[in-house]
Design an enzyme around this catalytic site. Structure first.
Site, PDB file in Angstrom:
ATOM      1  N   THR A 132      -2.506 -19.148 -10.951  1.00  0.00           N
ATOM      2  CA  THR A 132      -2.960 -19.690 -11.918  1.00  0.00           C
ATOM      3  C   THR A 132      -3.745 -20.641 -11.189  1.00  0.00           C
ATOM      4  OG1 THR A 132      -2.432 -21.244 -13.825  1.00  0.00           O
ATOM      5  CG2 THR A 132      -1.026 -21.382 -11.751  1.00  0.00           C
ATOM      6  N   ASP A 133      -5.144 -20.554 -12.544  1.00  0.00           N
ATOM      7  CA  ASP A 133      -5.401 -21.995 -12.297  1.00  0.00           C
ATOM      8  C   ASP A 133      -5.610 -23.987 -12.454  1.00  0.00           C
ATOM      9  OD1 ASP A 133      -5.495 -22.424 -14.757  1.00  0.00           O
ATOM     10  OD2 ASP A 133      -7.653 -22.167 -15.592  1.00  0.00           O
ATOM     11  N   GLU A 134      -4.040 -23.610 -12.407  1.00  0.00           N
ATOM     12  CA  GLU A 134      -3.138 -25.326 -12.748  1.00  0.00           C
ATOM     13  C   GLU A 134      -3.324 -25.239 -11.411  1.00  0.00           C
ATOM     14  OE1 GLU A 134      -0.473 -25.659 -15.654  1.00  0.00           O
ATOM     15  OE2 GLU A 134      -1.381 -23.418 -17.159  1.00  0.00           O
ATOM     16  N   TYR A 158       5.807 -27.301 -12.507  1.00  0.00           N
ATOM     17  CA  TYR A 158       4.942 -25.857 -12.958  1.00  0.00           C
ATOM     18  C   TYR A 158       4.323 -25.395 -11.915  1.00  0.00           C
ATOM     19  CZ  TYR A 158       2.384 -21.694 -14.300  1.00  0.00           C
ATOM     20  OH  TYR A 158       1.617 -20.726 -14.484  1.00  0.00           O
ATOM     21  N   LYS A 162       4.368 -23.052  -8.263  1.00  0.00           N
ATOM     22  CA  LYS A 162       3.216 -22.068  -8.031  1.00  0.00           C
ATOM     23  C   LYS A 162       2.285 -22.407  -6.791  1.00  0.00           C
ATOM     24  CE  LYS A 162       2.661 -18.750 -10.196  1.00  0.00           C
ATOM     25  NZ  LYS A 162       3.335 -18.026 -10.013  1.00  0.00           N
TER      26      LYS A 162
HETATM   27  P1  NAD Z   1       6.505 -14.783 -18.650  1.00  0.00           P
HETATM   28  O1  NAD Z   1       7.067 -16.495 -18.710  1.00  0.00           O
HETATM   29  O2  NAD Z   1       6.004 -14.134 -19.779  1.00  0.00           O
HETATM   30  O3  NAD Z   1       7.442 -13.937 -17.480  1.00  0.00           O
HETATM   31  C1  NAD Z   1       8.415 -13.828 -16.415  1.00  0.00           C
HETATM   32  C2  NAD Z   1       8.790 -13.151 -16.644  1.00  0.00           C
HETATM   33  O4  NAD Z   1       9.688 -13.149 -15.203  1.00  0.00           O
HETATM   34  C3  NAD Z   1      10.501 -13.211 -17.719  1.00  0.00           C
HETATM   35  O5  NAD Z   1      10.401 -11.566 -17.964  1.00  0.00           O
HETATM   36  C4  NAD Z   1      11.483 -13.473 -16.980  1.00  0.00           C
HETATM   37  O6  NAD Z   1      12.060 -12.710 -16.689  1.00  0.00           O
HETATM   38  C5  NAD Z   1      10.799 -12.825 -14.696  1.00  0.00           C
HETATM   39  N1  NAD Z   1      11.141 -13.801 -14.039  1.00  0.00           N
HETATM   40  C6  NAD Z   1      11.153 -15.165 -13.813  1.00  0.00           C
HETATM   41  N2  NAD Z   1      12.268 -15.348 -12.591  1.00  0.00           N
HETATM   42  C7  NAD Z   1      12.686 -14.327 -12.008  1.00  0.00           C
HETATM   43  C8  NAD Z   1      13.394 -14.198 -11.004  1.00  0.00           C
HETATM   44  N3  NAD Z   1      14.027 -15.012 -10.310  1.00  0.00           N
HETATM   45  N4  NAD Z   1      13.616 -12.708 -10.798  1.00  0.00           N
HETATM   46  C9  NAD Z   1      13.019 -11.873 -11.222  1.00  0.00           C
HETATM   47  N5  NAD Z   1      12.227 -11.870 -12.958  1.00  0.00           N
HETATM   48  C10 NAD Z   1      12.353 -13.659 -12.616  1.00  0.00           C
HETATM   49  O7  NAD Z   1       4.975 -15.246 -17.181  1.00  0.00           O
HETATM   50  P2  NAD Z   1       4.608 -14.855 -17.653  1.00  0.00           P
HETATM   51  O8  NAD Z   1       3.136 -15.213 -18.835  1.00  0.00           O
HETATM   52  O9  NAD Z   1       3.499 -12.955 -18.342  1.00  0.00           O
HETATM   53  O10 NAD Z   1       3.491 -15.649 -16.656  1.00  0.00           O
HETATM   54  C11 NAD Z   1       3.180 -13.947 -15.497  1.00  0.00           C
HETATM   55  C12 NAD Z   1       2.595 -15.200 -14.408  1.00  0.00           C
HETATM   56  O11 NAD Z   1       1.247 -15.071 -14.302  1.00  0.00           O
HETATM   57  C13 NAD Z   1       3.011 -15.746 -13.215  1.00  0.00           C
HETATM   58  O12 NAD Z   1       3.933 -15.506 -11.966  1.00  0.00           O
HETATM   59  C14 NAD Z   1       2.145 -17.175 -14.163  1.00  0.00           C
HETATM   60  O13 NAD Z   1       2.292 -18.008 -13.372  1.00  0.00           O
HETATM   61  C15 NAD Z   1       1.916 -16.259 -13.760  1.00  0.00           C
HETATM   62  N6  NAD Z   1       0.153 -16.898 -14.672  1.00  0.00           N
HETATM   63  C16 NAD Z   1       0.581 -16.918 -15.963  1.00  0.00           C
HETATM   64  C17 NAD Z   1      -0.641 -17.142 -16.978  1.00  0.00           C
HETATM   65  C18 NAD Z   1      -0.256 -17.323 -18.465  1.00  0.00           C
HETATM   66  O14 NAD Z   1      -1.662 -18.371 -19.130  1.00  0.00           O
HETATM   67  N7  NAD Z   1       0.410 -17.382 -19.364  1.00  0.00           N
HETATM   68  C19 NAD Z   1      -2.004 -17.859 -16.372  1.00  0.00           C
HETATM   69  C20 NAD Z   1      -1.974 -17.365 -15.102  1.00  0.00           C
HETATM   70  C21 NAD Z   1      -1.143 -17.162 -13.858  1.00  0.00           C
HETATM   71  P1  TYD Z   2       0.103 -24.095 -22.750  1.00  0.00           P
HETATM   72  O1  TYD Z   2       0.648 -22.785 -24.206  1.00  0.00           O
HETATM   73  O2  TYD Z   2       1.524 -24.046 -22.829  1.00  0.00           O
HETATM   74  O3  TYD Z   2      -0.289 -23.358 -21.764  1.00  0.00           O
HETATM   75  P2  TYD Z   2      -0.850 -24.555 -20.233  1.00  0.00           P
HETATM   76  O4  TYD Z   2      -0.019 -26.244 -20.568  1.00  0.00           O
HETATM   77  O5  TYD Z   2      -0.158 -23.390 -19.125  1.00  0.00           O
HETATM   78  O6  TYD Z   2      -2.469 -24.933 -20.201  1.00  0.00           O
HETATM   79  O7  TYD Z   2      -1.113 -25.093 -23.089  1.00  0.00           O
HETATM   80  C1  TYD Z   2      -1.489 -24.678 -24.039  1.00  0.00           C
HETATM   81  C2  TYD Z   2      -2.673 -26.039 -24.172  1.00  0.00           C
HETATM   82  O8  TYD Z   2      -2.162 -26.484 -25.494  1.00  0.00           O
HETATM   83  C3  TYD Z   2      -2.272 -27.750 -23.474  1.00  0.00           C
HETATM   84  O9  TYD Z   2      -3.694 -28.266 -23.172  1.00  0.00           O
HETATM   85  C4  TYD Z   2      -1.248 -28.054 -23.877  1.00  0.00           C
HETATM   86  C5  TYD Z   2      -1.314 -27.616 -25.537  1.00  0.00           C
HETATM   87  N1  TYD Z   2      -0.272 -27.761 -26.416  1.00  0.00           N
HETATM   88  C6  TYD Z   2      -0.284 -28.100 -27.673  1.00  0.00           C
HETATM   89  O10 TYD Z   2      -1.201 -29.488 -27.891  1.00  0.00           O
HETATM   90  N2  TYD Z   2       0.620 -27.758 -28.543  1.00  0.00           N
HETATM   91  C7  TYD Z   2       1.914 -27.152 -28.104  1.00  0.00           C
HETATM   92  O11 TYD Z   2       2.869 -27.029 -28.940  1.00  0.00           O
HETATM   93  C8  TYD Z   2       1.897 -26.679 -26.887  1.00  0.00           C
HETATM   94  C9  TYD Z   2       3.109 -25.619 -26.894  1.00  0.00           C
HETATM   95  C10 TYD Z   2       0.606 -26.177 -26.064  1.00  0.00           C
END
Ligand code: NAD
Ligand code: TYD
Length: 353
Positions: A132-134, A158, A162
């Site tokens: 992630t960019d975070e 989080y 990561k």
């Molecule tokens: P998500 O929470 O929707 O899915 C995570 C999946 O991992 C789930 O299916 C869960 O059951 C599985 N999981 C959790 N713990 C596990 C374990 N110990 N063993 C096996 N499986 C396990 O997450 P997402 O949004 O699909 O993100 C996927 C990846 O991409 C993550 O690594 C996250 O850090 C990264 N990412 C997400 C975003 C975003 O905006 N969602 C952006 C950048 C990077």
């Molecule tokens: P989120 O979807 O949780 O992603 P991330 O924190 O990983 O960027 O949140 C996106 C942005 O929206 C973040 O600045 C937090 C804000 N947010 C709210 O303002 N209200 C909410 O209920 C949630 C879940 C997020």
């Protein structure tokens, strides 16, 4: 075939669907099915032998070792993680356990497997770590976007977990020569996103006439990327990324949270007007800010474009329109998700009223 971890989650399931459609290559999917994992996302592959599902934990080294020996994957795409910042604030333990210890366990098993490969197979093997960019922390309003050279400065449990996993992956390349690739991506949105994250949460609350919670002043900025574009970027990095390198993936779409919420409300006003004919934006409610809330993320995605020719196909406007339409067409999926566990989370995070 390739082995995907976390393939029942939001991005992982989109990736598996995209991968099989784009390449036809088989996948084996290792997922623990936490609250965030949902096999319904993959129901269209139910009778497709190109998707094999195994329920299990990436910390289970015996299981991972057995899966590697049995399926002999040519690559690992590692999505499995705890992924929600707010949950990491309430309970960081699971984030350490899965994101750090789990990645370590996976790396150990994959290293042993890779070391046992020979010749061409060994040379072609890849471990792609999805991050992630975070990890880069927070930007000021006039700072340039994050590049791959930006120093790590994670601010939430989080992002710290990561960041730790990214460092482990880096070390396994430099120390053991494991052929790794890392992608650091901005906020994704699209089909199958669990409604704890901003966009689906706002959508569902609007449709049920609940308040739309905006943390703080709503002016935090995120760089939004349509999930299908992220999947294509991962395919590009897997195919052509340089070993040991990291690639920033972003949508060139910086938006404040308020902008995002107003856009979602406006699309809903058009596609499914509220019963009382009021604009959905009237439900916007400012709530207490997230502790340590990062102000701005922005990605400089020039490297992946220059080296691998990837850039996003969707603008925010086209991608968000598709996303809102998907949720409206898939209310059955939503209803199955909105379970007891989800209600408990809403009560923990937003209170009962
Ligand atoms: P998500 O929470 O929707 O899915 C995570 C999946 O991992 C789930 O299916 C869960 O059951 C599985 N999981 C959790 N713990 C596990 C374990 N110990 N063993 C096996 N499986 C396990 O997450 P997402 O949004 O699909 O993100 C996927 C990846 O991409 C993550 O690594 C996250 O850090 C990264 N990412 C997400 C975003 C975003 O905006 N969602 C952006 C950048 C990077
Ligand atoms: P989120 O979807 O949780 O992603 P991330 O924190 O990983 O960027 O949140 C996106 C942005 O929206 C973040 O600045 C937090 C804000 N947010 C709210 O303002 N209200 C909410 O209920 C949630 C879940 C997020």
């Amino acid at each position: 075939m390739i082995l995907v971890t976390g393939g029942a989650g939001f991005i992982g399931s989109n990736f598996i669907l995209d991968w099989i459609a784009a390449t036809g290559e088989a996948t084996v999917n290792l997922d623990k099915l936490t609250y965030a994992g949902n096999l319904e996302n993959l129901v269209s592959l139910k009778d497709d032998s190109r998707h094999v599902f195994v329920r299990g934990d990436i910390n289970d080294r015996e299981l991972v070792g057995r899966m590697l020996a049995e399926h002999q994957p040519r690559a690992i795409i590692h999505f499995a993680a705890e992924s929600h910042v707010d949950r990491s604030i309430h309970g960081p333990g699971e984030f350490i356990q899965t994101n750090i210890n789990g990645t370590f366990s996976l790396l150990e098993e994959v290293r042993a497997y890779w070391q046992g490969l020979q010749g061409e197979e060994k040379a072609a093997f890849r471990f792609l770590h999805v991050s992630t960019d975070e990890v880069y922390g927070s930007l000021g309003p006039n700072d340039p976007p994050f590049t791959e050279a930006t120093a790590y400065a994670p601010n939430s449990p989080y992002s710290a977990s990561k960041a730790a996993s990214d460092h482990l992956v880096r070390a396994y390349h430099h120390t053991y020569g494991l052929p790794t690739l890392t992608t650091n991506c901005s906020n994704n949105y699209g089909a199958f996103q669990f409604p704890e994250k901003l966009i689906p949460l706002i959508l569902l609350n609007a449709l049920t006439a609940k308040p739309l919670p905006i943390y703080g002043d709503g002016l935090n900025v995120r760089d939004w990327l349509y999930v299908g574009d992220h999947c294509a970027a991962i395919r590009a990095v897997l195919a052509g990324g340089r070993l040991g390198e990291t690639y920033n993936i972003g949508g060139w779409n910086e938006k404040t949270n308020l902008d995002v919420v107003h856009t979602v409300c406006a699309i809903l006003d058009e596609l499914k007007p509220a019963a009382d004919h009021k604009p959905y934006a009237a439900l916007i409610t400012y709530v207490k800010d997230r502790p340590g809330h990062d102000r701005r993320y922005a990605i400089d995605a020039h490297k992946v474009e220059r080296e691998l020719g990837w850039k996003p196909m969707e603008t925010f406007e086209t991608g968000i329109h598709k996303t809102v339409a998907w949720y409206l067409d898939n209310m059955g999926w939503v209803e199955n998700i909105v379970s007891g566990e989800y209600q408990k989370w809403l009560a923990t995070q937003y209170g009962k009223g």
